[in-house]
Write an enzyme that holds these catalytic residues in place. Structure first.
Site, mmCIF file in Angstrom:
data_model
loop_
_atom_site.group_PDB
_atom_site.id
_atom_site.type_symbol
_atom_site.label_atom_id
_atom_site.label_comp_id
_atom_site.label_asym_id
_atom_site.label_seq_id
_atom_site.Cartn_x
_atom_site.Cartn_y
_atom_site.Cartn_z
ATOM 1 N N SER A 133 0.807 -1.217 0.000
ATOM 2 C CA SER A 133 0.000 0.000 0.000
ATOM 3 C C SER A 133 0.838 1.264 0.000
ATOM 4 O O SER A 133 0.483 2.261 -0.643
ATOM 5 C CB SER A 133 -0.940 0.002 1.212
ATOM 6 O OG SER A 133 -1.787 -1.117 1.194
ATOM 7 N N HIS A 184 0.454 4.614 4.396
ATOM 8 C CA HIS A 184 -0.302 5.237 3.314
ATOM 9 C C HIS A 184 0.075 6.706 3.147
ATOM 10 O O HIS A 184 0.366 7.174 2.037
ATOM 11 C CB HIS A 184 -1.796 5.120 3.599
ATOM 12 C CG HIS A 184 -2.344 3.751 3.380
ATOM 13 N ND1 HIS A 184 -3.685 3.503 3.213
ATOM 14 C CD2 HIS A 184 -1.733 2.548 3.294
ATOM 15 C CE1 HIS A 184 -3.880 2.211 3.036
ATOM 16 N NE2 HIS A 184 -2.703 1.612 3.088
#
Length: 259
Positions: A133, A184
């Protein structure tokens, strides 16, 4: 940029880095989970997960710095590997073409590692994580920089798509459980920060164009005025693409409740 209408053969030929990364995701996912399900009949799956996961304590206390790199390729849940792999297949090809294979893999891995470094420095010693991610959000960071500062590389329709997807991604980061929020956010920041040098000599790309070679010219064929001729269709295309992306996210969400 984000419509995929190639055959498997043409996709593999045109985007070899994306193909290899996706294959690694799926192979390691199956290896780990089949090893666990079969109780070790398929060897080393548990060992790969145990020694490849990002572990703040192992990195900071034991100097296991490879864990800043290996989590980028590991996934445990089916929704996790599907979401990251689909995101890579949708949003990676344009950048692989624009940057070239070497620059693309370099910035992909760099943003993932930076995200993992931030996670290691800012989380407790017991924290552990896996997943691509951070690197995926790094790609969004590059696109975000293009939208803001390199409008010559992205048209208005795709800029709107990127803004919507980025905002949704950030919002879902805070709403979804068991998410590496720091990974993230710092992946996104790293992508935007690294974009300027990596976008030097970048080549514009449009998914509607077909790569063509002109004798004596190694550049991708591109008509910078083509978007003007298709302005009427931009709104419909953007809505259709966003609809398909939303449908994919819904399907992944349903799968995550079943597995």
């Amino acid at each position: 940029m984000f419509i995929r209408n190639e055959t498997f053969y043409s996709f593999r030929k045109n985007y070899p880095v994306i193909t290899c990364l996706t294959a690694i995701h799926l192979i390691l996912f199956l290896w780990i989970n089949l090893s666990i399900i079969t109780g070790g009949l398929i060897p080393f799956g548990g060992w790969i997960l145990q020694n490849g996961a990002g572990s703040t304590g192992a990195i900071r206390f034991n100097g296991e710095y490879w864990r800043l790199f290996t989590p980028i390729f590991l996934h445990r849940g089916i929704e996790h590997v599907l979401f990251n792999s689909i995101s890579l297949i949708l949003f990676g090809p344009a950048l692989e073409r624009m940057l070239g294979k070497v620059k693309f893999i370099s910035v992909y891995l760099s943003t993932g590692i930076i995200a993992n470094i931030a996670t290691t420095l800012l989380t407790g010693f017991s924290y552990s994580h896996i997943g691509a991610s951070g690197a995926i959000f790094g790609l969004f960071g590059i696109y975000l920089y293009m939208v803001l500062y390199r409008k010559d590389l992205i048209d208005a329709m795709n800029a709107r798509i990127i803004m919507v997807i980025t905002v949704l991604g950030v919002v879902m980061t805070f709403l979804s459980p068991n998410i590496n929020v720091l990974g993230h956010l710092f992946g996104l920041i790293a992508g935007a920060a690294l974009a300027p040098p990596f976008l030097i000599k970048a080549r514009p790309f449009n998914v509607m164009q077909v790569r063509r070679r002109v004798p004596g010219d190694n550049e991708v064929g591109f008509n910078p005025d083509r978007w003007k001729k298709r302005r009427i269709l931009n709104g419909r295309k953007a809505s259709r693409i966003l609809g398909w992306i939303f449908a994919a996210l819904v399907i992944i969400g349903i799968l995550s409740t079943l597995f």
